[in-house]
Design an enzyme around this catalytic site. Structure first.
Site, PDB file in Angstrom:
ATOM      1  N   CYS A   1      25.541  10.032  -8.408  1.00  0.00           N
ATOM      2  CA  CYS A   1      25.724  10.812  -7.173  1.00  0.00           C
ATOM      3  C   CYS A   1      24.589  10.976  -6.262  1.00  0.00           C
ATOM      4  O   CYS A   1      24.086   9.989  -5.576  1.00  0.00           O
ATOM      5  CB  CYS A   1      26.765  11.969  -7.111  1.00  0.00           C
ATOM      6  SG  CYS A   1      27.812  12.549  -5.672  1.00  0.00           S
TER       7      CYS A   1
ATOM      8  N   ARG B   1      35.645  14.602   2.835  1.00  0.00           N
ATOM      9  CA  ARG B   1      34.819  14.307   1.451  1.00  0.00           C
ATOM     10  C   ARG B   1      35.591  13.567   0.707  1.00  0.00           C
ATOM     11  O   ARG B   1      36.745  13.602   0.556  1.00  0.00           O
ATOM     12  CB  ARG B   1      34.194  15.456   0.882  1.00  0.00           C
ATOM     13  CG  ARG B   1      33.262  16.232   1.734  1.00  0.00           C
ATOM     14  CD  ARG B   1      32.842  17.601   0.960  1.00  0.00           C
ATOM     15  NE  ARG B   1      32.056  17.284  -0.482  1.00  0.00           N
ATOM     16  CZ  ARG B   1      30.718  16.952  -0.128  1.00  0.00           C
ATOM     17  NH1 ARG B   1      29.975  16.638   1.087  1.00  0.00           N
ATOM     18  NH2 ARG B   1      29.957  16.704  -1.212  1.00  0.00           N
TER      19      ARG B   1
ATOM     20  N   HIS C   1      30.724  12.327 -11.952  1.00  0.00           N
ATOM     21  CA  HIS C   1      30.587  13.358 -12.555  1.00  0.00           C
ATOM     22  C   HIS C   1      31.503  13.533 -13.614  1.00  0.00           C
ATOM     23  O   HIS C   1      32.414  12.910 -13.834  1.00  0.00           O
ATOM     24  CB  HIS C   1      30.496  14.704 -11.549  1.00  0.00           C
ATOM     25  CG  HIS C   1      29.696  14.467 -10.496  1.00  0.00           C
ATOM     26  ND1 HIS C   1      28.220  14.673 -10.500  1.00  0.00           N
ATOM     27  CD2 HIS C   1      30.008  14.295  -9.116  1.00  0.00           C
ATOM     28  CE1 HIS C   1      27.828  14.684  -9.437  1.00  0.00           C
ATOM     29  NE2 HIS C   1      28.796  14.478  -8.281  1.00  0.00           N
TER      30      HIS C   1
HETATM   31  N1  GLN Z   1      25.137  15.701  -1.248  1.00  0.00           N
HETATM   32  C1  GLN Z   1      25.793  14.250  -1.515  1.00  0.00           C
HETATM   33  C2  GLN Z   1      26.997  14.045  -0.816  1.00  0.00           C
HETATM   34  O1  GLN Z   1      27.669  15.128  -0.495  1.00  0.00           O
HETATM   35  C3  GLN Z   1      25.835  14.150  -3.051  1.00  0.00           C
HETATM   36  C4  GLN Z   1      26.688  14.897  -3.687  1.00  0.00           C
HETATM   37  C5  GLN Z   1      26.675  14.984  -5.031  1.00  0.00           C
HETATM   38  O2  GLN Z   1      25.798  14.740  -5.647  1.00  0.00           O
HETATM   39  N2  GLN Z   1      28.190  15.223  -5.602  1.00  0.00           N
HETATM   40  O3  GLN Z   1      27.155  13.094  -0.524  1.00  0.00           O
END
Ligand code: GLN
Length: 248
Positions: free
Chosen positions: A95, A132, A196
């Site tokens: 990520c 998101r 993840h």
């Molecule tokens: N901050 C980044 C995003 O929101 C990565 C998030 C993450 O590593 N889960 O895209």
């Protein structure tokens, strides 16, 4: 059998949703086979390591703020990481770590965090923080030579564009962009993914692909890994696959 040396970067800052667990899993799967596995840590202001002396470099995910905190330090490591990657050191990136190896990551406030530019992709988050990509995800990858369904959890604002060689095809979830068909980025010695979970917990084939790559790197004879009893991991994944793919 040879040993494996791993460098885990910024574990104190980039460690979302159990990402450090990936190191536990690699250690465990090595230990079960009598392979010696060392995991060194690197974070802001540590002495500059010899990146090329490692078999695998690992970076987990993090919130925008943590990505900003580490970005200047990561830039100092650019040359060393680039050299190691070109020499065939494996890069495993989750990520936020995945995003920062591309050209840049522009966060929801429009701040641009420069990436190391090892790869051509770039990532932009929508200005609305509500948009998101969050939830369980299933992808199909062929990195091991056979199709494997990989289960994980994604939570990112960033939409990653211009990925030429994705890690997998999305069967459920979002992937590189909202509702996209492609997930992550891969090369022979790179797995970069939004998954993840930790990603390796339910996906033993992916751990073994990396372990096998590391122990066989630079050797003429291929050492096969001893099979482990993965029935628990595979049953867990089966439950998730049934749940997620039949919901569609
Ligand atoms: N901050 C980044 C995003 O929101 C990565 C998030 C993450 O590593 N889960 O895209």
């Amino acid at each position: 059998m040879r040993s494996i040396k791993i460098l885990h970067m910024y574990a104190d800052m980039l460690d979302l949703y159990g990402d450090s667990g990936n190191m536990e899993i690699l250690r465990y799967r090595c230990r079960m086979r009598g392979i010696d596995c060392t995991v060194d840590s690197y974070s802001i202001d540590s002495d500059m390591p010899d990146f090329s002396s490692y078999d695998l470099i690992y970076i987990g995910g993090g919130a925008d703020l943590e990505q900003q905190h580490i970005s200047a330090d990561l830039m100092k490591c650019r040359e060393g990481i680039m050299k190691a990657y070109k020499e065939g050191v494996f890069l495993f990136l989750i990520c936020g770590g995945y995003q920062l190896m591309g050209k840049y990551y522009r966060d929801a406030d429009g701040n641009e965090i420069k990436g190391l530019g090892l790869f051509d992709y770039y990532t932009v988050a929508p200005s609305s923080r509500r948009k998101r990509c969050i939830g369980n995800i299933v992808i199909r990858t062929e990195i091991t030579g056979k199709p494997v369904e990989v289960v994980g959890f994604e939570n990112h604002g960033g939409q990653t564009h211009d990925v030429k060689t994705p890690f997998g095809e999305v069967l459920c979830g979002n992937g590189n962009c909202s509702k996209s068909t492609a997930e992550g980025y891969t090369e022979k010695n790179v797995i970069a993914t939004y998954l993840h979970g930790p990603c390796l917990a339910k996906n033993p084939e992916i751990s073994d692909y990396m372990i096998s790559y590391c122990i066989n790197r630079g050797s003429e004879e291929k050492t096969e890994l001893k099979a482990l009893d993965d029935s628990l991991e595979k049953n867990c994944r089966k439950v998730m696959l049934k749940r997620l793919l039949s919901e569609k």
